[in-house]
Design a protein around this motif. Structure first.
Motif, PDB file in Angstrom:
ATOM      1  N   ILE A 171      26.234  32.051  -5.913  1.00 31.75           N
ATOM      2  CA  ILE A 171      26.227  33.182  -6.843  1.00 31.75           C
ATOM      3  C   ILE A 171      24.904  33.159  -7.597  1.00 31.75           C
ATOM      4  O   ILE A 171      24.625  32.210  -8.323  1.00 31.75           O
ATOM      5  N   ARG A 172      24.126  34.198  -7.369  1.00 30.01           N
ATOM      6  CA  ARG A 172      22.787  34.303  -7.957  1.00 30.01           C
ATOM      7  C   ARG A 172      22.020  33.017  -7.699  1.00 30.01           C
ATOM      8  O   ARG A 172      21.792  32.672  -6.551  1.00 30.01           O
ATOM      9  N   LYS A 173      21.621  32.313  -8.735  1.00 31.99           N
ATOM     10  CA  LYS A 173      20.823  31.100  -8.570  1.00 31.99           C
ATOM     11  C   LYS A 173      21.685  29.836  -8.517  1.00 31.99           C
ATOM     12  O   LYS A 173      21.167  28.735  -8.439  1.00 31.99           O
ATOM     13  N   HIS A 174      22.992  30.004  -8.555  1.00 36.98           N
ATOM     14  CA  HIS A 174      23.910  28.866  -8.577  1.00 36.98           C
ATOM     15  C   HIS A 174      24.496  28.616  -7.193  1.00 36.98           C
ATOM     16  O   HIS A 174      24.743  29.553  -6.435  1.00 36.98           O
ATOM     17  N   GLN A 175      24.742  27.344  -6.906  1.00 31.62           N
ATOM     18  CA  GLN A 175      25.454  26.991  -5.677  1.00 31.62           C
ATOM     19  C   GLN A 175      26.429  25.869  -6.005  1.00 31.62           C
ATOM     20  O   GLN A 175      26.092  24.912  -6.699  1.00 31.62           O
ATOM     21  N   LEU A 176      27.630  26.003  -5.489  1.00 31.61           N
ATOM     22  CA  LEU A 176      28.675  25.004  -5.673  1.00 31.61           C
ATOM     23  C   LEU A 176      29.220  24.625  -4.303  1.00 31.61           C
ATOM     24  O   LEU A 176      29.480  25.500  -3.482  1.00 31.61           O
ATOM     25  N   ARG A 177      29.382  23.330  -4.065  1.00 31.35           N
ATOM     26  CA  ARG A 177      29.996  22.853  -2.823  1.00 31.35           C
ATOM     27  C   ARG A 177      31.179  21.961  -3.174  1.00 31.35           C
ATOM     28  O   ARG A 177      31.079  21.116  -4.066  1.00 31.35           O
ATOM     29  N   VAL A 178      32.289  22.191  -2.466  1.00 27.53           N
ATOM     30  CA  VAL A 178      33.513  21.421  -2.689  1.00 27.53           C
ATOM     31  C   VAL A 178      34.063  20.940  -1.350  1.00 27.53           C
ATOM     32  O   VAL A 178      33.809  21.537  -0.305  1.00 27.53           O
ATOM     33  N   ASP A 179      34.811  19.844  -1.416  1.00 27.14           N
ATOM     34  CA  ASP A 179      35.589  19.378  -0.277  1.00 27.14           C
ATOM     35  C   ASP A 179      37.022  19.815  -0.493  1.00 27.14           C
ATOM     36  O   ASP A 179      37.586  19.599  -1.577  1.00 27.14           O
ATOM     37  N   ILE A 180      37.603  20.442   0.522  1.00 24.83           N
ATOM     38  CA  ILE A 180      39.006  20.848   0.457  1.00 24.83           C
ATOM     39  C   ILE A 180      39.749  20.014   1.495  1.00 24.83           C
ATOM     40  O   ILE A 180      39.534  20.167   2.694  1.00 24.83           O
ATOM     41  N   SER A 228      43.879  19.602  -1.807  1.00 25.00           N
ATOM     42  CA  SER A 228      43.097  19.222  -2.983  1.00 25.00           C
ATOM     43  C   SER A 228      41.694  19.805  -2.862  1.00 25.00           C
ATOM     44  O   SER A 228      41.166  19.915  -1.758  1.00 25.00           O
ATOM     45  N   ILE A 229      41.114  20.152  -3.998  1.00 21.74           N
ATOM     46  CA  ILE A 229      39.739  20.637  -4.026  1.00 21.74           C
ATOM     47  C   ILE A 229      38.949  19.696  -4.925  1.00 21.74           C
ATOM     48  O   ILE A 229      39.266  19.544  -6.108  1.00 21.74           O
ATOM     49  N   ASP A 230      37.942  19.057  -4.338  1.00 27.21           N
ATOM     50  CA  ASP A 230      37.144  18.066  -5.054  1.00 27.21           C
ATOM     51  C   ASP A 230      35.681  18.494  -5.101  1.00 27.21           C
ATOM     52  O   ASP A 230      35.123  18.934  -4.093  1.00 27.21           O
ATOM     53  N   TYR A 231      35.075  18.335  -6.256  1.00 27.08           N
ATOM     54  CA  TYR A 231      33.652  18.625  -6.434  1.00 27.08           C
ATOM     55  C   TYR A 231      32.840  17.768  -5.469  1.00 27.08           C
ATOM     56  O   TYR A 231      33.084  16.576  -5.322  1.00 27.08           O
ATOM     57  N   LYS A 232      31.880  18.383  -4.788  1.00 29.96           N
ATOM     58  CA  LYS A 232      30.980  17.653  -3.888  1.00 29.96           C
ATOM     59  C   LYS A 232      29.575  17.602  -4.480  1.00 29.96           C
ATOM     60  O   LYS A 232      29.042  16.545  -4.740  1.00 29.96           O
ATOM     61  N   ASP A 233      28.953  18.767  -4.696  1.00 31.67           N
ATOM     62  CA  ASP A 233      27.642  18.841  -5.348  1.00 31.67           C
ATOM     63  C   ASP A 233      27.354  20.275  -5.751  1.00 31.67           C
ATOM     64  O   ASP A 233      28.139  21.182  -5.465  1.00 31.67           O
ATOM     65  N   SER A 234      26.223  20.449  -6.431  1.00 29.80           N
ATOM     66  CA  SER A 234      25.888  21.788  -6.920  1.00 29.80           C
ATOM     67  C   SER A 234      24.393  21.899  -7.180  1.00 29.80           C
ATOM     68  O   SER A 234      23.685  20.893  -7.263  1.00 29.80           O
ATOM     69  N   ILE A 235      23.955  23.145  -7.316  1.00 29.72           N
ATOM     70  CA  ILE A 235      22.579  23.460  -7.690  1.00 29.72           C
ATOM     71  C   ILE A 235      22.648  24.404  -8.896  1.00 29.72           C
ATOM     72  O   ILE A 235      23.415  25.377  -8.887  1.00 29.72           O
ATOM     73  N   ASN A 236      21.886  24.095  -9.919  1.00 30.02           N
ATOM     74  CA  ASN A 236      21.795  24.915 -11.138  1.00 30.02           C
ATOM     75  C   ASN A 236      23.126  25.092 -11.874  1.00 30.02           C
ATOM     76  O   ASN A 236      23.373  26.140 -12.463  1.00 30.02           O
ATOM     77  N   LEU A 237      23.979  24.073 -11.839  1.00 29.06           N
ATOM     78  CA  LEU A 237      25.221  24.110 -12.616  1.00 29.06           C
ATOM     79  C   LEU A 237      25.254  23.002 -13.666  1.00 29.06           C
ATOM     80  O   LEU A 237      26.311  22.688 -14.212  1.00 29.06           O
ATOM     81  N   ASP A 238      24.099  22.418 -13.944  1.00 26.17           N
ATOM     82  CA  ASP A 238      23.951  21.427 -15.015  1.00 26.17           C
ATOM     83  C   ASP A 238      24.924  20.254 -14.904  1.00 26.17           C
ATOM     84  O   ASP A 238      25.384  19.729 -15.920  1.00 26.17           O
ATOM     85  N   TYR A 239      25.218  19.826 -13.693  1.00 25.86           N
ATOM     86  CA  TYR A 239      26.096  18.672 -13.491  1.00 25.86           C
ATOM     87  C   TYR A 239      25.374  17.408 -13.924  1.00 25.86           C
ATOM     88  O   TYR A 239      24.240  17.162 -13.530  1.00 25.86           O
ATOM     89  N   ASP A 240      26.034  16.593 -14.765  1.00 26.74           N
ATOM     90  CA  ASP A 240      25.407  15.361 -15.252  1.00 26.74           C
ATOM     91  C   ASP A 240      26.245  14.114 -14.981  1.00 26.74           C
ATOM     92  O   ASP A 240      26.013  13.064 -15.564  1.00 26.74           O
ATOM     93  N   GLY A 241      27.228  14.223 -14.106  1.00 28.49           N
ATOM     94  CA  GLY A 241      28.103  13.091 -13.818  1.00 28.49           C
ATOM     95  C   GLY A 241      29.446  13.194 -14.513  1.00 28.49           C
ATOM     96  O   GLY A 241      30.449  12.709 -14.005  1.00 28.49           O
TER      97      GLY A 241
END
Length: 127
Positions: free
Chosen positions: A73-82, A90-103
């Protein structure tokens, strides 16, 4: 005293405007089984892929019982494992771009996007 009050007020305002929320996974969502409809792992996979497609997610089966989901979505990217089977997913966070993930925290929109995906998967599985 005035300076302390101003600092506290500014801190409160800034914390209220925070765009980060604690990261969370969406584990052990039950697959509805009724007398009229029982699901197999393949039917769960098909319904998850349908829900992804309807919401604009790019999803592909990566191995048995696992789908990789990606949302751009726009400049954001989200990847999940289902991860799924005939009785739950289950849906688990995998990684992202421009979503300010800090752990520990991530952009607040993450929760909305994944919650919406869960609702749509549940709706597909209910039919």
């Amino acid at each position: 005293m005035k300076k302390l009050c101003l600092v506290l007020a500014a801190t409160l305002v800034l914390s209220a405007c925070s765009t980060s929320v604690p990261i969370r996974n969406f584990d052990s969502n039950p697959v509805p089984q009724t007398a009229n409809k029982t699901h197999t792992a393949d039917s769960v996979k098909t319904n998850i892929l349908k829900a992804c497609m309807k919401l604009g997610w790019t999803c592909r089966a990566s191995e048995d019982g696992k789908i990789l989901g990606k949302l751009d979505i726009r400049k954001h990217q989200l990847r999940v494992d289902i991860n799924y089977n005939a009785t739950e997913y289950s849906i688990d966070y995998k990684d992202s771009i421009n979503l300010d993930y800090d752990g520990d925290k991530i952009h607040r929109q993450y929760i909305n996007w994944v919650s919406n995906l869960v609702r749509n998967i549940d709706a597909e599985l209910a039919y």
